[in-house]
Design a protein around this motif. Structure first.
Motif, PDB file in Angstrom:
ATOM      1  N   GLY A   6       0.810  -1.215   0.000  1.00 56.39           N
ATOM      2  CA  GLY A   6       0.000   0.000   0.000  1.00 56.39           C
ATOM      3  C   GLY A   6       0.838   1.256   0.000  1.00 56.39           C
ATOM      4  O   GLY A   6       0.535   2.231  -0.707  1.00 56.39           O
ATOM      5  N   LEU A   7       1.913   1.257   0.798  1.00 54.83           N
ATOM      6  CA  LEU A   7       2.818   2.408   0.849  1.00 54.83           C
ATOM      7  C   LEU A   7       3.458   2.650  -0.508  1.00 54.83           C
ATOM      8  O   LEU A   7       3.498   3.783  -1.013  1.00 54.83           O
ATOM      9  CB  LEU A   7       3.887   2.155   1.916  1.00 54.83           C
ATOM     10  CG  LEU A   7       4.966   3.222   2.103  1.00 54.83           C
ATOM     11  CD1 LEU A   7       4.357   4.533   2.584  1.00 54.83           C
ATOM     12  CD2 LEU A   7       6.018   2.729   3.097  1.00 54.83           C
ATOM     13  N   SER A   8       3.954   1.588  -1.129  1.00 53.54           N
ATOM     14  CA  SER A   8       4.611   1.705  -2.429  1.00 53.54           C
ATOM     15  C   SER A   8       3.648   2.205  -3.502  1.00 53.54           C
ATOM     16  O   SER A   8       3.985   3.088  -4.301  1.00 53.54           O
ATOM     17  CB  SER A   8       5.199   0.353  -2.831  1.00 53.54           C
ATOM     18  OG  SER A   8       5.813   0.418  -4.096  1.00 53.54           O
ATOM     19  N   HIS A  60       2.127   9.293  -6.691  1.00 49.85           N
ATOM     20  CA  HIS A  60       2.539  10.690  -6.535  1.00 49.85           C
ATOM     21  C   HIS A  60       4.006  10.884  -6.911  1.00 49.85           C
ATOM     22  O   HIS A  60       4.664  11.825  -6.439  1.00 49.85           O
ATOM     23  CB  HIS A  60       2.278  11.146  -5.100  1.00 49.85           C
ATOM     24  CG  HIS A  60       0.830  11.056  -4.715  1.00 49.85           C
ATOM     25  ND1 HIS A  60      -0.109  11.978  -5.114  1.00 49.85           N
ATOM     26  CD2 HIS A  60       0.154  10.101  -4.028  1.00 49.85           C
ATOM     27  CE1 HIS A  60      -1.295  11.618  -4.658  1.00 49.85           C
ATOM     28  NE2 HIS A  60      -1.170  10.493  -4.007  1.00 49.85           N
ATOM     29  N   GLY A  61       4.500  10.004  -7.770  1.00 51.57           N
ATOM     30  CA  GLY A  61       5.825  10.187  -8.349  1.00 51.57           C
ATOM     31  C   GLY A  61       6.988   9.871  -7.442  1.00 51.57           C
ATOM     32  O   GLY A  61       8.097  10.371  -7.677  1.00 51.57           O
ATOM     33  N   HIS A  62       6.786   9.044  -6.424  1.00 55.69           N
ATOM     34  CA  HIS A  62       7.870   8.675  -5.515  1.00 55.69           C
ATOM     35  C   HIS A  62       8.141   7.181  -5.588  1.00 55.69           C
ATOM     36  O   HIS A  62       7.270   6.403  -5.961  1.00 55.69           O
ATOM     37  CB  HIS A  62       7.524   9.064  -4.072  1.00 55.69           C
ATOM     38  CG  HIS A  62       7.598  10.546  -3.823  1.00 55.69           C
ATOM     39  ND1 HIS A  62       6.655  11.419  -4.339  1.00 55.69           N
ATOM     40  CD2 HIS A  62       8.491  11.297  -3.125  1.00 55.69           C
ATOM     41  CE1 HIS A  62       6.968  12.645  -3.956  1.00 55.69           C
ATOM     42  NE2 HIS A  62       8.070  12.599  -3.220  1.00 55.69           N
ATOM     43  N   LEU A 113       3.592  12.716   2.617  1.00 53.62           N
ATOM     44  CA  LEU A 113       3.653  13.676   1.515  1.00 53.62           C
ATOM     45  C   LEU A 113       2.819  14.926   1.778  1.00 53.62           C
ATOM     46  O   LEU A 113       2.731  15.803   0.925  1.00 53.62           O
ATOM     47  CB  LEU A 113       3.179  13.004   0.222  1.00 53.62           C
ATOM     48  CG  LEU A 113       4.016  11.800  -0.240  1.00 53.62           C
ATOM     49  CD1 LEU A 113       3.407  11.195  -1.506  1.00 53.62           C
ATOM     50  CD2 LEU A 113       5.467  12.182  -0.465  1.00 53.62           C
ATOM     51  N   GLY A 114       2.199  14.988   2.949  1.00 59.39           N
ATOM     52  CA  GLY A 114       1.411  16.159   3.289  1.00 59.39           C
ATOM     53  C   GLY A 114       0.100  16.236   2.549  1.00 59.39           C
ATOM     54  O   GLY A 114      -0.443  17.337   2.348  1.00 59.39           O
ATOM     55  N   LEU A 115      -0.453  15.093   2.164  1.00 57.29           N
ATOM     56  CA  LEU A 115      -1.713  15.054   1.433  1.00 57.29           C
ATOM     57  C   LEU A 115      -2.872  14.813   2.389  1.00 57.29           C
ATOM     58  O   LEU A 115      -2.699  14.166   3.427  1.00 57.29           O
ATOM     59  CB  LEU A 115      -1.680  13.944   0.374  1.00 57.29           C
ATOM     60  CG  LEU A 115      -0.592  14.056  -0.678  1.00 57.29           C
ATOM     61  CD1 LEU A 115      -0.560  12.789  -1.536  1.00 57.29           C
ATOM     62  CD2 LEU A 115      -0.822  15.289  -1.557  1.00 57.29           C
ATOM     63  N   PRO A 116      -4.069  15.281   2.061  1.00 56.41           N
ATOM     64  CA  PRO A 116      -5.223  15.020   2.925  1.00 56.41           C
ATOM     65  C   PRO A 116      -5.572  13.539   2.920  1.00 56.41           C
ATOM     66  O   PRO A 116      -5.224  12.805   1.988  1.00 56.41           O
ATOM     67  CB  PRO A 116      -6.337  15.864   2.296  1.00 56.41           C
ATOM     68  CG  PRO A 116      -5.924  16.029   0.861  1.00 56.41           C
ATOM     69  CD  PRO A 116      -4.419  16.102   0.878  1.00 56.41           C
ATOM     70  N   ALA A 117      -6.264  13.111   3.960  1.00 54.12           N
ATOM     71  CA  ALA A 117      -6.678  11.710   4.042  1.00 54.12           C
ATOM     72  C   ALA A 117      -7.565  11.352   2.872  1.00 54.12           C
ATOM     73  O   ALA A 117      -8.336  12.178   2.373  1.00 54.12           O
ATOM     74  CB  ALA A 117      -7.416  11.461   5.353  1.00 54.12           C
TER      75      ALA A 117
END
Length: 315
Positions: free
Chosen positions: A88-90, A96-98, A291-295
């Motif tokens: 899930g993390l990957s 998001h380009g990471h 990444l500072g994204l909303p839930a």
């Protein structure tokens, strides 16, 4: 000598409430009917003691690349839960380009030459969370973390009428820390439900006769026990095999429930009731926090973070 860090259990003792109540208050958990006076007492105790929680998505550094490093040094590498979290993390980072780099060796720090070479966006130290002296808040604890999922397992047995419960641990050094955490959480959940103290039983010896003898000894000393909660599905399935060897009827004489559903649970005899955890959703949440994204608000949102009981014939 450095002062001992204040823990959530210190706050619980100072405010006269349970650790789970402290977790609910400090996490601002929704849907909890905790009186305002109790909330204020907990927050005041935390402030007076200087309690400082920490989070899972703690970046050890802010680098220039689009690489995220996940450290899992001492965690079991072959479990369903960790694989789901990594997946899930990957996936969320990739959207998001990471790129995710998983590190299985020693815990990284800012002087690590590997980190210096790749200059990662961040390092997530999952190993630190579960080997720290207080993981309850870092992984969601009694709100939606390991403690809450353990409580789901215990509540299923309590709801079925069981009052005397054993907890099956595996004699695997790789699982010792997580096993100890799960047993502590199960013991707290049992106490909150007004149950007698849980009784531990060790399974997992290469010789199946050892598990049979361990279960026989447990029930000879504690004949009142009617259910066993496994630290994981393997421990639960070993209890099932031992019960079968002893001629015990499952679930009539002994109910058995596993944890962290494996693909083999439904193939057990009888099919194993277990607890399913969507660890991939936790991985996605960690990535978004990092990444500072909303839930997420779609089908990958917070609702999927709750554990669910997969009901089969064993409990």
């Amino acid at each position: 000598m450095a002062a001992k860090r204040v823990t959530m259990k210190d706050v619980a003792r100072a405010s006269g409430v349970s650790a789970s109540t402290v977790s609910f208050v400090l996490n601002d958990a929704p849907g909890q009917t905790i009186p305002d006076a109790t909330r204020e007492r907990v927050r005041r105790a935390a402030a007076e003691l200087g309690y400082v929680p920490h989070g899972l998505a703690r970046a050890l550094r802010e680098g220039s690349s689009r690489i995220v490093v996940l450290n899992v040094a001492r965690l079991p590498r072959d479990g369903v839960a960790l694989a789901g979290f990594i997946g899930g993390l990957s996936d969320e980072l990739a959207e998001h380009g990471h790129t995710l780099l998983v590190r299985y060796r020693d815990a990284p720090d800012d002087a690590d030459p590997v980190l210096a070479a790749i200059s990662p966006r961040a390092v997530l130290d999952l190993d630190r969370v579960y080997f720290d002296d207080e993981p309850e808040l870092a992984d969601g604890g009694w709100v939606d973390g390991l403690a809450a999922h353990t409580a789901v397992q215990l509540r299923h047995l309590v709801g079925a009428g069981h009052r005397s419960i054993a907890f099956a641990l595996r004699g695997d050094e790789r699982l010792s820390r997580l096993g100890a955490l799960r047993f502590d959480y199960a013991r707290d959940a049992a106490a909150e439900a007004g149950l007698p103290a849980l009784v531990p039983v060790a399974v997992g010896h290469p010789a199946a006769a050892h598990d049979r003898d361990a279960l026989a000894a447990l029930l000879a000393e504690h004949p009142e026990i009617t259910a066993v909660a496994g630290v994981d599905d393997e421990a639960a399935m070993r209890v099932l095999a031992a019960a079968r060897a002893l001629g015990l009827a499952v679930p009539d004489r002994l109910a058995v429930i596993g944890f962290d559903e494996t693909p083999f649970a439904e193939l057990a005899e009888p099919p194993l009731t277990t607890v399913r955890i969507d660890t991939a959703a936790f991985g996605r949440r960690a990535a978004r926090e990092l990444l500072g994204l909303p839930a997420a608000t779609d089908d990958r949102g917070s609702a999927s973070l709750a554990a669910t009981v997969i009901r089969r014939e064993s409990a």
